[in-house]
Design an enzyme around this catalytic site. Sequence first.
Site, short mmCIF file in Angstrom:
data_model
loop_
_atom_site.label_atom_id
_atom_site.label_comp_id
_atom_site.label_asym_id
_atom_site.label_seq_id
_atom_site.Cartn_x
_atom_site.Cartn_y
_atom_site.Cartn_z
N ASN A 155 0.87 -1.19 0.00
CA ASN A 155 0.00 0.00 0.00
C ASN A 155 0.90 1.23 0.00
O ASN A 155 1.46 1.58 1.02
CB ASN A 155 -0.90 -0.04 1.25
CG ASN A 155 -1.75 1.21 1.38
OD1 ASN A 155 -1.84 2.03 0.47
ND2 ASN A 155 -2.39 1.35 2.54
N TRP A 156 0.99 1.86 -1.15
CA TRP A 156 1.87 3.04 -1.26
C TRP A 156 1.29 4.28 -0.60
O TRP A 156 1.98 5.28 -0.45
CB TRP A 156 2.15 3.33 -2.74
CG TRP A 156 3.24 2.50 -3.35
CD1 TRP A 156 3.96 1.52 -2.73
CD2 TRP A 156 3.73 2.57 -4.71
NE1 TRP A 156 4.88 0.99 -3.61
CE2 TRP A 156 4.75 1.62 -4.82
CE3 TRP A 156 3.41 3.35 -5.81
CZ2 TRP A 156 5.47 1.42 -6.01
CZ3 TRP A 156 4.11 3.15 -7.00
CH2 TRP A 156 5.13 2.21 -7.10
N LYS A 157 0.01 4.22 -0.26
CA LYS A 157 -0.67 5.40 0.32
C LYS A 157 -0.46 6.61 -0.60
O LYS A 157 -0.37 6.45 -1.81
CB LYS A 157 -0.18 5.65 1.75
CG LYS A 157 -0.30 4.40 2.62
CD LYS A 157 -0.13 4.67 4.09
CE LYS A 157 -0.28 3.37 4.86
NZ LYS A 157 -0.25 3.56 6.29
N HIS A 159 -9.79 1.73 4.67
CA HIS A 159 -8.57 1.95 5.45
C HIS A 159 -8.86 2.94 6.59
O HIS A 159 -9.63 3.88 6.40
CB HIS A 159 -7.46 2.50 4.54
CG HIS A 159 -6.11 2.42 5.17
ND1 HIS A 159 -5.74 3.22 6.22
CD2 HIS A 159 -5.05 1.61 4.93
CE1 HIS A 159 -4.50 2.91 6.59
NE2 HIS A 159 -4.06 1.93 5.83
N GLU A 177 -6.20 -4.33 10.45
CA GLU A 177 -5.15 -3.34 10.67
C GLU A 177 -5.46 -2.50 11.90
O GLU A 177 -6.17 -1.50 11.81
CB GLU A 177 -5.03 -2.40 9.46
CG GLU A 177 -4.60 -3.07 8.18
CD GLU A 177 -3.95 -2.07 7.20
OE1 GLU A 177 -3.11 -2.51 6.42
OE2 GLU A 177 -4.28 -0.87 7.24
N GLY A 181 2.02 2.43 10.81
CA GLY A 181 3.06 3.45 10.68
C GLY A 181 3.82 3.75 11.96
O GLY A 181 4.54 4.74 12.04
N SER A 183 2.80 -2.00 10.39
CA SER A 183 4.24 -2.14 10.69
C SER A 183 4.81 -3.51 10.33
O SER A 183 5.66 -4.04 11.05
CB SER A 183 4.51 -1.79 12.16
OG SER A 183 4.15 -0.43 12.42
N GLY A 230 2.71 -1.12 4.35
CA GLY A 230 2.65 0.24 3.82
C GLY A 230 4.06 0.74 3.58
O GLY A 230 4.60 0.65 2.48
P1 PGA Z 1 2.48 0.47 7.63
O1 PGA Z 1 1.04 0.70 6.95
O2 PGA Z 1 3.00 -0.83 7.10
O3 PGA Z 1 3.31 1.63 7.18
O4 PGA Z 1 2.26 0.41 9.10
C1 PGA Z 1 0.17 -0.35 6.73
C2 PGA Z 1 -1.15 0.16 6.24
O5 PGA Z 1 -1.62 1.20 6.74
O6 PGA Z 1 -1.75 -0.43 5.31
#
Ligand code: PGA
Length: 220
Positions: free
Chosen positions: A9-11, A97, A146, A152, A183, A204
């Site tokens: 997930n590149w956000k 999300h 999640e 994050g 994470s 992410g």
């Molecule tokens: P993260 O994000 O791996 O940076 O914690 C995961 C997500 O929000 O899909």
Amino acid sequence: MKQIFIVGNWKSNKTALEATEWLEMVKNQGLSLREDQKVVLCVPFTLLQLVSSFVKENNLQIAVGAQDISQFDEGSFTGATNGKQIAEFATYVIIGHSERRMHFGEIDEVLAMKFDMARKYALTPIYLVQDKDTVIPEGISIVGYEPVFAIGTGIPDTPENANAVAKEIKTRHAGVSVLYGGSVTSVNVSKFTQLSDIDGVIPGKASLNPQEFLQLIKNA
Ligand code: PGA
């Protein structure tokens, strides 16, 4: 043999230039998946066409996904990207999300409409929930657990708890695959994927760097 999903997930990250660099790097390093693995890369709308063309032309084993979908069909909805537009380039879509819920005010009713749109355009929704009690529309085949505290932060949920939540979701929704996100890194990924009720992960941050993402896939 269970299928392991790795859903990057590149956000809200990467320009077209940066995405091309990432793709070139992955192509040059070589992406070889085990038979039981499936990689999905969820990118911003602006990169859907670029990424889908690149993976097709270079036979990369990456399925493309969007990170959101309009709850409305095509029409007078300024700024929205609808299912028909997404389906030109992608086969998956993330819905629900916690960042969409938190920063964009998306509530269960809206998310259910998004799910209907995904279904209408034959996109596979990856429906994200924050805990075992989050509402899940009937008919979902892939759920992502999640927990907000883990996103994050560098502090993932414990694999044992993630597995317990996945198991609980499966008892309530027969036949769903449940992925874990929050994470996940190349170092901790196998602790999640080796557990019986976890069918994959949603990295992410760890998907942004091609080396880290390739290592994560190897270790998953
Ligand atoms: P993260 O994000 O791996 O940076 O914690 C995961 C997500 O929000 O899909």
